[in-house]
Design a protein around this motif. Structure first.
Motif, short mmCIF file in Angstrom:
data_model
loop_
_atom_site.label_atom_id
_atom_site.label_comp_id
_atom_site.label_asym_id
_atom_site.label_seq_id
_atom_site.Cartn_x
_atom_site.Cartn_y
_atom_site.Cartn_z
N THR A 184 0.72 -1.34 -0.08
CA THR A 184 0.05 0.03 0.22
C THR A 184 0.78 1.26 0.01
O THR A 184 0.69 2.24 -0.49
CB THR A 184 -0.88 -0.01 1.28
N ASN A 185 1.89 1.21 0.65
CA ASN A 185 2.70 2.48 0.98
C ASN A 185 3.54 2.56 -0.56
O ASN A 185 3.43 3.86 -0.91
CB ASN A 185 3.81 2.18 1.97
N ILE A 186 3.93 1.64 -0.81
CA ILE A 186 4.74 1.69 -2.40
C ILE A 186 3.68 2.04 -3.53
O ILE A 186 4.19 2.81 -4.30
CB ILE A 186 5.59 0.60 -2.78
N ASN A 187 2.61 1.82 -3.35
CA ASN A 187 1.57 1.89 -4.41
C ASN A 187 1.44 3.36 -4.50
O ASN A 187 1.17 4.16 -5.69
CB ASN A 187 0.47 1.28 -4.00
N ALA A 188 1.57 4.32 -3.50
CA ALA A 188 1.23 5.63 -3.22
C ALA A 188 2.34 6.32 -3.86
O ALA A 188 2.44 7.60 -4.24
CB ALA A 188 1.13 5.92 -1.76
N PHE A 189 3.73 5.97 -3.91
CA PHE A 189 4.85 6.50 -4.18
C PHE A 189 5.01 6.62 -5.79
O PHE A 189 5.78 7.44 -6.17
CB PHE A 189 5.96 5.78 -3.66
N ARG A 206 2.29 4.48 -14.70
CA ARG A 206 2.99 3.66 -15.65
C ARG A 206 4.13 2.84 -15.05
O ARG A 206 4.62 2.02 -15.60
CB ARG A 206 3.32 4.76 -16.64
N HIS A 207 4.34 3.02 -13.88
CA HIS A 207 5.36 2.58 -13.24
C HIS A 207 5.26 1.38 -12.08
O HIS A 207 5.92 0.69 -11.39
CB HIS A 207 6.65 3.33 -12.72
N LYS A 208 3.82 1.29 -11.77
CA LYS A 208 3.48 0.61 -10.57
C LYS A 208 3.46 -0.79 -10.82
O LYS A 208 4.10 -1.52 -9.82
CB LYS A 208 1.73 0.63 -10.44
N GLY A 209 3.52 -1.60 -12.05
CA GLY A 209 3.62 -2.86 -12.13
C GLY A 209 5.11 -3.36 -11.59
O GLY A 209 5.25 -4.23 -11.08
N TYR A 233 -1.40 -8.03 -9.53
CA TYR A 233 -1.22 -6.92 -9.01
C TYR A 233 -1.27 -5.87 -9.70
O TYR A 233 -1.59 -4.68 -9.31
CB TYR A 233 0.00 -6.95 -7.90
N LYS A 234 -0.73 -5.90 -10.91
CA LYS A 234 -0.62 -5.12 -11.82
C LYS A 234 -2.19 -4.58 -12.39
O LYS A 234 -2.53 -3.20 -12.68
CB LYS A 234 0.08 -5.24 -13.03
N ARG A 276 -6.35 6.45 -7.24
CA ARG A 276 -5.25 6.12 -6.09
C ARG A 276 -5.72 5.67 -4.78
O ARG A 276 -5.43 4.61 -4.38
CB ARG A 276 -4.43 7.40 -6.12
N ARG A 277 -6.83 6.43 -4.23
CA ARG A 277 -7.54 5.98 -3.14
C ARG A 277 -8.15 4.75 -3.11
O ARG A 277 -8.12 3.91 -2.28
CB ARG A 277 -8.60 7.18 -2.89
N MET A 278 -8.68 4.41 -4.28
CA MET A 278 -9.37 2.92 -4.28
C MET A 278 -8.43 1.97 -4.50
O MET A 278 -8.79 0.87 -3.99
CB MET A 278 -10.50 2.99 -5.41
N SER A 279 -7.43 2.14 -5.32
CA SER A 279 -6.56 0.80 -5.71
C SER A 279 -5.57 0.93 -4.43
O SER A 279 -5.48 -0.59 -4.15
CB SER A 279 -5.58 1.52 -6.89
N GLY A 280 -5.37 1.86 -3.53
CA GLY A 280 -4.49 1.54 -2.26
C GLY A 280 -5.69 0.81 -1.60
O GLY A 280 -5.02 -0.19 -0.72
N ALA A 281 -6.67 0.82 -1.20
CA ALA A 281 -7.66 0.23 -0.21
C ALA A 281 -7.82 -1.07 -0.85
O ALA A 281 -7.87 -1.94 -0.12
CB ALA A 281 -9.06 1.11 -0.22
N ALA A 282 -7.92 -1.08 -2.24
CA ALA A 282 -8.16 -2.52 -2.82
C ALA A 282 -6.92 -3.64 -2.60
O ALA A 282 -7.18 -4.80 -2.43
CB ALA A 282 -8.49 -2.46 -4.26
N ILE A 283 -5.74 -3.01 -2.96
CA ILE A 283 -4.59 -3.73 -2.53
C ILE A 283 -4.60 -4.34 -1.19
O ILE A 283 -4.09 -5.38 -0.91
CB ILE A 283 -3.37 -2.92 -2.67
N GLY A 284 -4.99 -3.56 -0.16
CA GLY A 284 -4.93 -4.19 1.29
C GLY A 284 -6.16 -5.21 1.23
O GLY A 284 -5.99 -6.46 1.86
N VAL A 285 -7.31 -5.07 0.89
CA VAL A 285 -8.37 -6.05 0.94
C VAL A 285 -8.05 -7.25 0.20
O VAL A 285 -8.22 -8.59 0.45
CB VAL A 285 -9.61 -5.48 0.32
#
Length: 456
Positions: free
Chosen positions: A150-155, A159-162, A351-352, A380-389
């Motif tokens: 979740t932390n790194i997703n926000a940084f 285009r580079h998240k994957g 995860y991508k 960003r808000r939704m994907s960060g929460a979704a990653i956790g769930v």
């Protein structure tokens, strides 16, 4: 620092402005800051994974004098996956509540509890219930993954998240084979009667990870506690669809990592040393394949890579099923190691897909009149929460894997029925990926119920 000047939100190292989607900002200071945080996030998550998988190696030290049968050992290694799944949601929220850097320090130090407890109880004569309780404590290591991702997703920008999430997760996943190599070294040099030597290696590493996080990581002030986002993603159908796919990939990786040594011992008669010589290989390849899965997903689309990956996992499961039935160790190892590598590859591609799904939905919001900036913030808000769930639910796959092995060995004394079940599950996941994320409908309406495009 050109827009990244740190200032206190509640004290400590806080970055007040963060806009990785702005190319100028990213090239001037964002990339350097993100990579520094990624490096030390990987270190902490790596140690977390090692402690989470601690009992996958402790059981190799538990000879007949411990009085625990194979079914009991499979359940013992299943307990940490269950606890690790449940703690992932609060760990995800903690990043936004306390800051990524601050929570990395705390979550690293929490690993001291299960490690010290294991050192205290790891001897013949300890009750099985006590072993279960101490094994449950190691579940906190599974929570490190959720908070780190979740932390790194926000940084990182979309285009580079994957790549970034793949490196972060892959570097963490390597903690599984590393602790298995440590156990191999201990068994080879000191014998199977000295499990505490493994723990002695990790206690200073836990302190080092916490210290590095405190000195070199940052908190992002724009990322704030948002339980509403978690409530929102729980209502999203794609959250549960992606959870099912992640059960198939990550659940397989962590479940097989915990069970591999026990399967080798109980189905193929390997000694503790012989099993330890083999168990690290699959998790190592799976960990190294995860960044590749993210990279391939960046290039070709997460859904396409995930589809073909599940098809290949079904083929590998078929190979392992046949090898298990005829008790061919070379064929079994070939198929099982392939399963590990493919599970790692699929971890990266699935995860991508998560931020890609919400980025696609953000485009629908823009078409309906939402400003691009607001749509990007929503994504960003939704994907960060979704990653956790999704990470939490997906980790339950490790529990299912070990319970399947436990029942299989308890009833027929072989893992063959379990492997048949896994084959069917991978085939179903491949079909699900095609039906939801690749099949193009005759008319695709805008909105939350529209299937995600093939580029996801």
């Amino acid at each position: 620092m050109n827009g990244t000047t740190t200032n206190s939100r509640t004290g400590g190292r806080w970055i007040r402005h963060w806009d990785p989607e702005d190319p100028e900002f990213w090239e001037s200071t964002g990339r350097r800051t993100a990579r520094r945080n990624l490096v030390f996030s990987v270190l902490s998550e790596h140690i977390g994974f090692s402690i989470w998988s601690l009992w996958s190696v402790m059981v190799l030290f538990m000879g007949p004098e411990y009085g625990i049968d194979p079914a009991g050992k499979f359940f013992l290694v299943a307990v940490p996956t269950l606890v690790g799944s449940f703690v992932r949601i609060p760990y995800t929220v903690a990043v936004a509540r306390f800051g990524g850097r601050n929570w990395t320090v705390v979550s690293a130090l929490l690993l001291l509890a299960p490690t010290l407890a294991a050192a205290y109880v790891m001897h013949p004569g300890t009750s099985y219930r006590t072993f279960l309780l101490v094994a449950a404590l190691t579940g906190v290591g599974g929570g490190n993954f959720a908070s780190s991702m979740t932390n790194i997703n926000a940084f990182y920008p979309a285009r580079h998240k994957g790549w970034a999430l793949g490196v972060n997760a892959g570097g963490g996943n390597v903690g599984v084979p590393v602790i298995q190599l440590v156990a191999l070294a201990v068994i080879g040099l000191a014998g199977a009667g000295h499990p505490r030597l493994v723990l002695a290696v990790y206690l200073p590493l836990i302190v080092l990870a916490a210290l590095c996080a405190a000195l070199f990581m940052d908190n992002l002030a724009p990322v704030k506690a948002d339980t509403g986002a978690i409530a929102a993603v729980v209502r999203e159908k794609h959250t549960w669809l992606m959870s099912a796919l992640y059960i198939g990939t990550f659940g397989s990786f962590i479940g097989f990592s915990f069970a591999f040594g026990l399967v080798l011992q109980n189905q193929f008669g390997r000694t503790a040393l012989q099993a330890a010589q083999l168990t690290f290989l699959g998790p190592l390849l799976g960990s190294l394949a995860r960044p590749l899965g993210g990279k391939l997903a960046d290039r070709w689309g997460g859904a396409r890579i995930t589809l073909w990956n599940f098809a290949a996992m079904a083929a590998a499961a078929g190979t392992v099923t046949w090898a298990s039935a005829i008790r061919s160790l070379p064929l079994f190892l070939t198929g099982f190691v392939a399963l590990f590598a493919l599970a790692g590859l699929g971890n990266g591609s699935t995860y991508k897909m998560i931020p890609g799904i919400f980025d696609a939905k953000a485009q629908d919001l823009i078409a309906d009149g939402t400003t691009p900036a607001d749509a990007a913030a929503w994504s960003r808000r939704m994907s960060g929460a979704a990653i956790g769930v999704i990470g939490a639910v997906g980790a339950l796959g490790g529990l299912f894997i070990n319970l399947a092995f436990r029942e299989s060995f308890r009833t027929v004394h072989t893992g063959t029925p379990a492997f048949v079940t896994f084959l069917a599950a991978y085939a179903a996941c491949s079909l699900l990926t095609w039906a939801v994320y690749l099949r193009r409908p005759a008319a695709a309406p805008h909105g939350a119920d529209a299937p995600a495009p093939a580029r996801v």
